[in-house]
Design a protein around this motif. Structure first.
Motif, PDB file in Angstrom:
ATOM      1  N   TYR A  69      30.284  46.603  40.928  1.00 22.72           N
ATOM      2  CA  TYR A  69      30.106  47.240  39.627  1.00 22.72           C
ATOM      3  C   TYR A  69      30.299  46.234  38.495  1.00 22.72           C
ATOM      4  O   TYR A  69      29.529  46.216  37.531  1.00 22.72           O
ATOM      5  CB  TYR A  69      31.071  48.417  39.464  1.00 22.72           C
ATOM      6  N   VAL A  70      31.315  45.392  38.600  1.00 25.53           N
ATOM      7  CA  VAL A  70      31.573  44.388  37.561  1.00 25.53           C
ATOM      8  C   VAL A  70      30.357  43.484  37.388  1.00 25.53           C
ATOM      9  O   VAL A  70      29.890  43.253  36.270  1.00 25.53           O
ATOM     10  CB  VAL A  70      32.835  43.563  37.906  1.00 25.53           C
ATOM     11  N   ALA A  71      29.817  42.976  38.484  1.00 22.71           N
ATOM     12  CA  ALA A  71      28.658  42.089  38.413  1.00 22.71           C
ATOM     13  C   ALA A  71      27.431  42.814  37.867  1.00 22.71           C
ATOM     14  O   ALA A  71      26.683  42.274  37.041  1.00 22.71           O
ATOM     15  CB  ALA A  71      28.364  41.509  39.786  1.00 22.71           C
ATOM     16  N   TRP A  87      30.958  32.161  30.208  1.00 22.32           N
ATOM     17  CA  TRP A  87      31.525  31.659  31.459  1.00 22.32           C
ATOM     18  C   TRP A  87      32.723  32.465  31.942  1.00 22.32           C
ATOM     19  O   TRP A  87      32.871  32.653  33.160  1.00 22.32           O
ATOM     20  CB  TRP A  87      31.816  30.159  31.370  1.00 22.32           C
ATOM     21  N   PRO A  88      33.603  33.000  31.068  1.00 24.53           N
ATOM     22  CA  PRO A  88      34.686  33.821  31.617  1.00 24.53           C
ATOM     23  C   PRO A  88      34.168  35.110  32.280  1.00 24.53           C
ATOM     24  O   PRO A  88      34.739  35.577  33.268  1.00 24.53           O
ATOM     25  CB  PRO A  88      35.557  34.143  30.398  1.00 24.53           C
ATOM     26  N   ASP A  89      33.084  35.655  31.731  1.00 19.59           N
ATOM     27  CA  ASP A  89      32.469  36.841  32.342  1.00 19.59           C
ATOM     28  C   ASP A  89      31.968  36.506  33.747  1.00 19.59           C
ATOM     29  O   ASP A  89      32.189  37.267  34.695  1.00 19.59           O
ATOM     30  CB  ASP A  89      31.281  37.330  31.497  1.00 19.59           C
ATOM     31  N   LEU A  90      31.294  35.377  33.847  1.00 18.88           N
ATOM     32  CA  LEU A  90      30.734  34.967  35.140  1.00 18.88           C
ATOM     33  C   LEU A  90      31.824  34.629  36.142  1.00 18.88           C
ATOM     34  O   LEU A  90      31.721  34.971  37.328  1.00 18.88           O
ATOM     35  CB  LEU A  90      29.776  33.795  34.943  1.00 18.88           C
ATOM     36  N   LEU A  91      32.878  33.973  35.683  1.00 18.98           N
ATOM     37  CA  LEU A  91      33.999  33.658  36.566  1.00 18.98           C
ATOM     38  C   LEU A  91      34.663  34.942  37.060  1.00 18.98           C
ATOM     39  O   LEU A  91      34.942  35.089  38.259  1.00 18.98           O
ATOM     40  CB  LEU A  91      35.015  32.768  35.846  1.00 18.98           C
ATOM     41  N   GLY A  92      34.919  35.861  36.159  1.00 20.30           N
ATOM     42  CA  GLY A  92      35.524  37.132  36.556  1.00 20.30           C
ATOM     43  C   GLY A  92      34.651  37.894  37.540  1.00 20.30           C
ATOM     44  O   GLY A  92      35.140  38.471  38.512  1.00 20.30           O
ATOM     45  N   ALA A  94      32.462  36.550  39.598  1.00 18.36           N
ATOM     46  CA  ALA A  94      32.510  35.842  40.880  1.00 18.36           C
ATOM     47  C   ALA A  94      33.790  36.187  41.645  1.00 18.36           C
ATOM     48  O   ALA A  94      33.756  36.381  42.870  1.00 18.36           O
ATOM     49  CB  ALA A  94      32.404  34.339  40.651  1.00 18.36           C
ATOM     50  N   LEU A  95      34.894  36.278  40.939  1.00 21.30           N
ATOM     51  CA  LEU A  95      36.151  36.665  41.594  1.00 21.30           C
ATOM     52  C   LEU A  95      36.070  38.097  42.126  1.00 21.30           C
ATOM     53  O   LEU A  95      36.547  38.382  43.231  1.00 21.30           O
ATOM     54  CB  LEU A  95      37.321  36.528  40.619  1.00 21.30           C
ATOM     55  N   ALA A  96      35.470  38.988  41.351  1.00 18.29           N
ATOM     56  CA  ALA A  96      35.334  40.385  41.792  1.00 18.29           C
ATOM     57  C   ALA A  96      34.438  40.478  43.025  1.00 18.29           C
ATOM     58  O   ALA A  96      34.741  41.210  43.976  1.00 18.29           O
ATOM     59  CB  ALA A  96      34.784  41.247  40.657  1.00 18.29           C
ATOM     60  N   ILE A  97      33.329  39.738  43.023  1.00 19.53           N
ATOM     61  CA  ILE A  97      32.433  39.735  44.182  1.00 19.53           C
ATOM     62  C   ILE A  97      33.128  39.111  45.397  1.00 19.53           C
ATOM     63  O   ILE A  97      32.963  39.583  46.526  1.00 19.53           O
ATOM     64  CB  ILE A  97      31.119  38.984  43.854  1.00 19.53           C
ATOM     65  N   SER A  98      33.927  38.084  45.180  1.00 17.08           N
ATOM     66  CA  SER A  98      34.689  37.488  46.280  1.00 17.08           C
ATOM     67  C   SER A  98      35.649  38.511  46.879  1.00 17.08           C
ATOM     68  O   SER A  98      35.774  38.615  48.106  1.00 17.08           O
ATOM     69  CB  SER A  98      35.470  36.265  45.798  1.00 17.08           C
ATOM     70  N   GLY A  99      36.318  39.265  46.021  1.00 14.96           N
ATOM     71  CA  GLY A  99      37.204  40.324  46.507  1.00 14.96           C
ATOM     72  C   GLY A  99      36.450  41.376  47.297  1.00 14.96           C
ATOM     73  O   GLY A  99      36.919  41.837  48.343  1.00 14.96           O
ATOM     74  N   MET A 100      35.271  41.757  46.803  1.00 18.21           N
ATOM     75  CA  MET A 100      34.452  42.734  47.522  1.00 18.21           C
ATOM     76  C   MET A 100      34.077  42.204  48.899  1.00 18.21           C
ATOM     77  O   MET A 100      34.169  42.920  49.896  1.00 18.21           O
ATOM     78  CB  MET A 100      33.188  43.040  46.716  1.00 18.21           C
ATOM     79  N   ALA A 101      33.679  40.929  48.970  1.00 18.38           N
ATOM     80  CA  ALA A 101      33.283  40.346  50.250  1.00 18.38           C
ATOM     81  C   ALA A 101      34.452  40.319  51.231  1.00 18.38           C
ATOM     82  O   ALA A 101      34.281  40.616  52.418  1.00 18.38           O
ATOM     83  CB  ALA A 101      32.727  38.937  50.018  1.00 18.38           C
TER      84      ALA A 101
END
Length: 109
Positions: A69-71, A87-92, A94-101
């Protein structure tokens, strides 16, 4: 369900939720006609139905869905609102997608 199919279902679910929330926003803030609430309600009903199609425990689905959802919301920000994510949006995201994975791809015993 294959990982790609699950990811696609997550994205479709997120779009349904965002549309279901964006249309009432347009009505409340941007003076869109009241009839936009009808497709908003249909979109939220679709969101709930799509969320029920995921083949794992509901709590795990909800937790993993949050990352997608965040992405998706940031993509909406760029494509619909015309605001390029920083860039902070993209970093956040990426972290959210990493957590999902991690949640969805971890071996279960």
């Amino acid at each position: 369900m294959a990982a790609l199919g699950t990811a696609g279902l997550f994205v479709l679910t997120a779009v349904a939720e965002i549309v279901g929330c964006y249309l009432p926003y347009l009505w409340l803030r941007e003076r869109a006609p009241i009839w936009v609430l009808l497709p908003a309600a249909a979109s939220l009903a679709l969101f709930v139905w799509l969320l029920s199609l995921h083949p794992t425990a509901a709590g795990r689905v909800y937790a993993a869905y949050g990352g997608v959802y965040v992405a998706t919301a940031l993509a909406w920000l760029w494509l619909v609102d015309g605001v390029r994510p920083q860039w902070p949006d993209l970093l956040g995201s990426a972290l959210a997608i990493s957590g999902m994975a991690i949640i969805m791809l971890a071996p279960r015993g």
